[in-house]
Scaffold this motif. Structure first.
Motif, PDB file in Angstrom:
ATOM      1  N   THR A 142      43.600  35.201  58.474  1.00  0.00           N
ATOM      2  CA  THR A 142      43.203  35.055  57.321  1.00  0.00           C
ATOM      3  C   THR A 142      43.535  33.555  56.664  1.00  0.00           C
ATOM      4  OG1 THR A 142      43.508  37.415  56.712  1.00  0.00           O
ATOM      5  CG2 THR A 142      43.166  35.869  54.893  1.00  0.00           C
ATOM      6  N   LEU A 143      42.218  32.999  56.281  1.00  0.00           N
ATOM      7  CA  LEU A 143      42.592  31.686  55.656  1.00  0.00           C
ATOM      8  C   LEU A 143      42.663  31.821  54.124  1.00  0.00           C
ATOM      9  CD1 LEU A 143      40.091  29.778  57.972  1.00  0.00           C
ATOM     10  CD2 LEU A 143      42.589  29.970  58.307  1.00  0.00           C
ATOM     11  N   LEU A 144      43.223  30.903  53.469  1.00  0.00           N
ATOM     12  CA  LEU A 144      43.306  30.973  52.042  1.00  0.00           C
ATOM     13  C   LEU A 144      42.235  30.231  51.525  1.00  0.00           C
ATOM     14  CD1 LEU A 144      47.132  29.942  51.623  1.00  0.00           C
ATOM     15  CD2 LEU A 144      46.024  32.196  51.433  1.00  0.00           C
ATOM     16  N   LEU A 145      41.660  30.383  50.207  1.00  0.00           N
ATOM     17  CA  LEU A 145      40.705  29.806  49.644  1.00  0.00           C
ATOM     18  C   LEU A 145      41.753  28.604  48.877  1.00  0.00           C
ATOM     19  CD1 LEU A 145      38.592  32.410  48.202  1.00  0.00           C
ATOM     20  CD2 LEU A 145      38.149  30.829  50.085  1.00  0.00           C
ATOM     21  N   PRO A 146      40.961  27.246  48.499  1.00  0.00           N
ATOM     22  CA  PRO A 146      41.644  26.215  47.710  1.00  0.00           C
ATOM     23  C   PRO A 146      42.431  26.926  46.377  1.00  0.00           C
ATOM     24  CG  PRO A 146      39.490  25.541  48.345  1.00  0.00           C
ATOM     25  CD  PRO A 146      39.573  27.014  48.709  1.00  0.00           C
ATOM     26  N   GLU A 147      41.799  27.648  45.591  1.00  0.00           N
ATOM     27  CA  GLU A 147      42.504  28.159  44.736  1.00  0.00           C
ATOM     28  C   GLU A 147      43.546  28.953  45.067  1.00  0.00           C
ATOM     29  OE1 GLU A 147      38.585  30.693  44.905  1.00  0.00           O
ATOM     30  OE2 GLU A 147      39.338  28.686  45.444  1.00  0.00           O
ATOM     31  N   GLU A 148      43.852  29.697  46.239  1.00  0.00           N
ATOM     32  CA  GLU A 148      45.009  30.419  46.423  1.00  0.00           C
ATOM     33  C   GLU A 148      45.929  29.434  46.864  1.00  0.00           C
ATOM     34  OE1 GLU A 148      43.175  34.619  48.244  1.00  0.00           O
ATOM     35  OE2 GLU A 148      42.860  32.819  49.315  1.00  0.00           O
ATOM     36  N   TYR A 207      41.438  17.595  43.776  1.00  0.00           N
ATOM     37  CA  TYR A 207      40.864  17.936  42.618  1.00  0.00           C
ATOM     38  C   TYR A 207      41.300  19.427  42.374  1.00  0.00           C
ATOM     39  CZ  TYR A 207      37.747  18.839  38.551  1.00  0.00           C
ATOM     40  OH  TYR A 207      37.519  19.241  37.491  1.00  0.00           O
ATOM     41  N   GLU A 208      41.484  20.417  43.188  1.00  0.00           N
ATOM     42  CA  GLU A 208      41.758  21.711  42.621  1.00  0.00           C
ATOM     43  C   GLU A 208      43.496  21.638  42.560  1.00  0.00           C
ATOM     44  OE1 GLU A 208      40.574  24.678  42.435  1.00  0.00           O
ATOM     45  OE2 GLU A 208      38.378  24.404  43.141  1.00  0.00           O
TER      46      GLU A 208
END
Length: 275
Positions: free
Chosen positions: A93-99, A162-163
Motif C-alpha cells: 500500500t502506497l501513501l498519497l501525498p497528503e498522507e 508544495y504539499e
C-alpha cells in the motif's frame, strides 16, 4: 511542520537540467536540503543546472553527495520513496501525498538532530528499483492519468514539496527527540534477536518481521526513549521466558538480572535442602 528538516534525495539523476528545476521547485516551497545519491557533482553540467535553477542555484551549491540511499538518510528518522508502480516488493500500500504530509509533520516538528524526514526520487528513466524502495520505510505515490502515468522528476518534486509547504508555513514544535533510522535499525535488530531467542521465527519469517517493525518505528516517529522502551519490553519478555542472558549487548542487563534471579533461587533451594 519544520521545512528546515525536510530532505529531498535524488537517486542517480541523469539530466542536469532536471536537477536545476528541482532546486527551483524546492526554493519555491522553502525547502533547502538537497542530497544526491549515485551521481557525482563532476558528472553534471553545472551551467545547465544553474540555467534551470534561476535564483535557486545555492541549493545545488550546498548539495551533499552519497553512494547509497541508506547513507543519505542515516541521520533522518524516516525515508519515503516515491513510485508510481505498486507491488509486493514495492511496499504494498502506497501513501498519497497528503498522507505523507501527516507523517513528515510529526517527525520534523520534533527536536534533536535526527528530526529529519527524507523523500527520495528515482532516476528519470527507471525510477527507484525494488531494492531501493525496500530500503525506504514506506512508499508514496502521486495519482495520475492512466494515459500517461509518469511525472517529470522536477514536477514530482514540485508536487510533494508544495504539499509539505502548505502544512509547513507555521512550524508546531512538539519537543520530542526522534530516533534516527540507523538507531531504529539497531533497536529492530535487538527486537528480532529477542524473538529469535524465544523461538518465534519457527512460525514467522525474520525478514518480514524486520520490515514490519521498521515501518512501525518510522511511521510513529518515536523518540529515542520511547523506541528504547519498546526494545526493553521485548528484552524483558525474552529474559523471563528463557531465563538466559540475551544475545545482544544492549540488553545484557536484562539477561544478567534473569541469571542472577536463577542463581539466587538455586542458592535458596540448596539452603533449604541443607536445613
Amino acid at each position: 511542520m519544520n521545512l528546515d528538516n525536510v530532505v529531498i534525495v535524488l537517486d542517480r539523476p541523469g539530466e542536469s537540467r532536471n536537477i536545476g528545476a528541482v532546486c527551483r521547485a524546492m526554493a519555491n516551497c522553502g525547502i533547502h536540503t538537497l542530497r544526491i545519491v549515485g551521481t557525482k557533482k563532476n558528472e553534471m553540467d553545472s551551467d545547465a543546472v544553474y540555467r534551470l535553477a534561476i535564483h535557486a542555484g545555492y541549493i545545488f551549491d550546498r548539495a551533499a553527495y552519497f553512494n547509497t540511499i541508506a547513507e543519505a538518510t542515516a541521520d533522518c528518522c524516516l525515508a519515503a520513496g516515491t513510485t508510481r508502480r505498486k507491488g509486493k516488493k514495492r511496499k504494498g500500500t502506497l501513501l498519497l501525498p497528503e498522507e505523507l504530509v501527516q507523517i513528515v509533520g510529526n517527525a520534523t516538528d520534533s527536536a534533536g538532530d535526527n528530526a529529519k524526514a527524507a523523500v527520495i526520487f528515482g532516476n528519470e528513466q527507471a525510477g527507484l528499483t525494488d531494492e531501493e524502495i525496500e530500503s525506504c520505510d514506506f512508499g508514496v505515490t502521486i495519482p495520475s492519468s492512466a494515459e500517461f502515468g509518469s511525472f517529470n522528476l522536477s514536477h514530482a518534486v514540485q508536487i510533494i514539496c508544495y504539499e509539505l509547504f502548505r502544512s509547513g508555513i507555521v512550524p508546531h514544535p512538539n519537543g520530542r527527540k526522534t530516533v534516527s533510522r540507523s538507531e531504529a535499525g539497531q533497536i529492530v535488530g535487538c527486537i528480532l534477536d529477542d524473538l529469535q531467542q524465544i523461538g518465534f521465527f519457527s512460525y514467522c519469517g525474520r525478514d518480514n518481521m524486520s520490515e514490519l517493525w521498521s515501518e512501525i518505528l518510522s511511521r510513529a516517529a518515536l523518540s529515542r526513549d520511547e523506541a528504547l522502551l519498546v526494545q526493553k519490553t521485548f528484552d524483558r519478555a525474552a529474559s523471563m521466558i528463557t531465563h538466559a542472558p540475551l544475545n545482544h549487548p544492549s540488553a545484557v542487563h536484562a539477561g544478567n538480572k534473569a541469571k542472577q534471579e536463577t542463581e539466587s533461587a538455586d542458592i535458596a533451594a540448596a539452603y533449604r535442602i541443607d536445613r
